[in-house]
Design an enzyme around this catalytic site. Structure first.
Site, PDB file in Angstrom:
ATOM      1  N   ASP A 154      15.664   9.904 -19.816  1.00  0.00           N
ATOM      2  CA  ASP A 154      14.358  10.226 -20.402  1.00  0.00           C
ATOM      3  C   ASP A 154      14.063  11.725 -20.339  1.00  0.00           C
ATOM      4  O   ASP A 154      14.870  12.516 -19.846  1.00  0.00           O
ATOM      5  CB  ASP A 154      13.282   9.366 -19.700  1.00  0.00           C
ATOM      6  N   ASP A 205       7.515   6.289 -28.564  1.00  0.00           N
ATOM      7  CA  ASP A 205       7.570   4.908 -28.066  1.00  0.00           C
ATOM      8  C   ASP A 205       6.992   3.904 -29.062  1.00  0.00           C
ATOM      9  O   ASP A 205       5.909   4.114 -29.616  1.00  0.00           O
ATOM     10  CB  ASP A 205       6.800   4.795 -26.753  1.00  0.00           C
TER      11      ASP A 205
HETATM   12  C1  GLA Z   1       9.146   6.962 -21.867  1.00  0.00           C
HETATM   13  C2  GLA Z   1      10.201   6.269 -22.701  1.00  0.00           C
HETATM   14  C3  GLA Z   1       9.985   4.773 -22.652  1.00  0.00           C
HETATM   15  C4  GLA Z   1      10.038   4.297 -21.190  1.00  0.00           C
HETATM   16  C5  GLA Z   1       9.047   5.074 -20.354  1.00  0.00           C
HETATM   17  C6  GLA Z   1       9.234   4.801 -18.870  1.00  0.00           C
HETATM   18  O1  GLA Z   1       7.877   6.793 -22.413  1.00  0.00           O
HETATM   19  O2  GLA Z   1      10.180   6.744 -24.012  1.00  0.00           O
HETATM   20  O3  GLA Z   1      10.955   4.107 -23.422  1.00  0.00           O
HETATM   21  O4  GLA Z   1      11.344   4.463 -20.712  1.00  0.00           O
HETATM   22  O5  GLA Z   1       9.178   6.479 -20.523  1.00  0.00           O
HETATM   23  O6  GLA Z   1       8.331   5.523 -18.079  1.00  0.00           O
END
Ligand code: GLA
Length: 540
Positions: A154, A205
């Site tokens: 991430d 997301d």
């Molecule tokens: C980010 C990522 C998500 C998830 C969260 C976890 O937002 O894009 O897919 O992994 O972090 O905290």
């Protein structure tokens, strides 16, 4: 896409046009020849995970038939980790994972499953757990010692150079002694992504909404599809765009927001992910799936579309407003998978013309891969009614046409000083050349071949686009592929004069799949100070 639309897109995204190729240190770990299939904890459970829950999901993956349908990876997302020990080793939350990560990996492997974990390039993960910055080598070794098969990496709490940090972890995984799929989560397409990861997020997301819900925000399915389509030319065995994990079956109960979708909308979500060769990472509770969810997720014919060995990301080939035609080249001569997507709020009839998917105009068979039913043999094209927000996903087998682009002059005026420039992608690297074609009052064939070029730091250049033949006849330029290698993407620029005035436009395709027919017409457009730009090059 027209030059104007793409230019507009460029203003909101720096990622679309003229992304320089990169020669240095490709990934080439031999993994992810087809998109990863599995399950991830985040969309349903966020931080609320422990080893009992993971065991139950893994068991359900087996008992529901998901594993045998192809879902293998069980991926822990954020929050499995709490701290580092005195030696700097990353430690799993002892309350939630008392048996430790090695034991969890063993549990999964014993059931024919694979083990995925999550970390972050920064000092902390998005949920505030320890990140891998400065610990890349040590963390990669820990993962290898636990039997980890995939790392999602991430982008939170990071201030150092993004590309460098993602490459550092890529190199650490490569040196870890274990084959680990590298899943980049940087929330947008990155030009270095295809040479760094096996898959990379192309969007922010996903939420559990089909279309934008102002009260949830986030990225709904329809917007993600539009965005992911911009990067189709970079997908191939070894690298796939990741439009984020599935929401199928969450019905608004997930952890990341959204009011939920209808089963028709979940089917659209899944069918379009398959058409786009996206990783299929379920994000629902596998222990309590209803029949509709299970049918969507395990349909073998839809999964086969996603897992096709050519690894092509399907793309939009015709935009009729709320109705769209998408096409994906799949293995076999004259075979395409077509998605007829009805974005409207009521049912609509949608037509696909065989020429729009690069097939001959004769007869072709049509099979509905969602219904798993043959529809018959049709000449020239096929029309069907698609429900509101639905997709008809069709396997069409017709007659293949040569991999070529035909540009036919439809302007009644004389087009002079035509120059055709091609930029095309082979193995993640751009190739670039142009050819002057003079006055377009006859038929010209240009041969396209990326071999024998030299690297100029950004692209392979040389005599890659050459005049093959020139003859009296209709005013047509045909770009013929003479390179036996697969060309995943091509961008064709045309500059020309009408009445002595310079004009410019371009189109892009991913990949060449049969003959694409474009028309060239200098009417319309607007003066940008040096030349007219507009939608001069477009689908015939
Ligand atoms: C980010 C990522 C998500 C998830 C969260 C976890 O937002 O894009 O897919 O992994 O972090 O905290």
């Amino acid at each position: 896409m027209t030059g104007a639309v793409l230019l507009a897109l460029l203003l909101i995204s720096t990622a679309v046009v003229n992304i320089p190729a990169e020669r240095a240190s490709a990934l080439e770990n031999g993994l992810e020849r087809t998109p990863v299939m599995g399950w991830n904890s985040w969309n349903r459970y966020a931080c609320n995970i422990d080893e009992t829950l993971i065991h139950r999901q893994a068991d359900a993956m087996v008992s529901t038939g998901m594993r045998d349908a192809g879902y293998r990876y069980v991926n822990l997302d954020d929050c499995w980790q709490t701290s580092r020990d005195a030696a700097g080793n990353i430690v799993a939350d002892p309350a939630r994972f008392p048996s430790g990560m090695k034991a969890l990996g063993d549990y999964l492997h014993a059931r024919g499953l694979k083990f995925g974990v999550y970390s972050d390039r920064g000092t902390r993960t998005c949920a505030g757990r320890p990140g891998s910055q400065g610990y890349e080598t040590q963390d990669a070794r820990s993962y290898a010692s636990w039997g980890v098969d995939l790392l999602k990496y991430d982008n939170c709490n990071a201030s150092l150079d993004q590309k460098t940090q993602y490459e550092t972890m890529r190199n650490a995984l490569a040196a870890s002694g274990r084959q680990i799929v590298y899943s980049i989560c940087a929330w947008d397409f990155k030009p270095w992504g295809p040479k760094t990861g096996n898959q990379a997020r192309s969007t922010g997301d996903i939420v559990d909404d089909y279309t934008r819900n102002p009260s949830t925000g986030g990225n709904p399915v329809d917007e993600i599809i539009d965005r992911n389509n911009n990067f189709g030319m970079y997908a191939h065995p070894g690298f796939f765009n990741d439009p984020d994990m599935l929401q199928v079956g969450n019905y608004g109960t997930g952890s990341v927001g959204g009011r939920g979708m209808t089963d028709t909308e979940y089917q659209t979500h899944f069918s379009m992910w398959a058409l786009m060769a996206a990783p299929l990472i379920a994000g629902n509770d596998l222990t309590s799936m209803n029949a509709a969810t299970k049918n969507i997720l395990t349909n073998p014919e839809v999964i086969a579309v996603d897992q096709d060995p050519l690894g092509v990301q399907g793309r939009r080939v015709r935009d009729l407003g709320d109705q769209e035609v998408w096409s994906k080249k799949v293995q076999g001569s004259g075979v395409r998978v077509v998605a007829l997507w009805n974005r409207a709020g009521s049912a609509a009839s949608i037509h696909v013309d065989w020429r729009d998917i690069g097939l001959g105009t004769g007869s072709a068979t049509v099979r509905d891969v969602v219904a798993r039913a043959d529809r018959g043999t049709f000449t020239g094209g096929y029309t069907t009614t698609v429900p509101a927000h639905g997709v008809a996903l069709l396997r069409v087998v017709g007659s293949e046409t040569p991999d070529a682009i035909r540009i036919t002059r439809t302007d009644t005026r004389t087009i002079t000083d035509l120059q055709v420039r091609t930029e095309f992608l082979i193995n993640d690297e751009w190739h670039d050349d142009y050819q002057d074609a003079g006055t377009l009052d006859h038929s010209v064939t240009l041969n396209l071949n990326g071999n024998g070029a030299t690297w100029n730091g950004t692209a392979w250049v040389g005599d890659l686009l050459t005049t093959g033949s020139s003859a009296a006849g209709p005013s047509v330029v045909t770009i013929t592929k003479t390179d036996p290698r697969f060309i995943y993407g091509i961008r064709v620029h045309v500059t020309f004069k009408v009445g002595g005035q310079p004009h410019y436009d371009f189109e892009e395709l991913s990949p060449l799949s049969g003959t694409t027919n474009w028309q060239l017409d200098g009417n319309g457009g607007s003066w940008d100070g040096t030349r007219y730009t507009g939608n001069f090059l477009r689908i015939q």
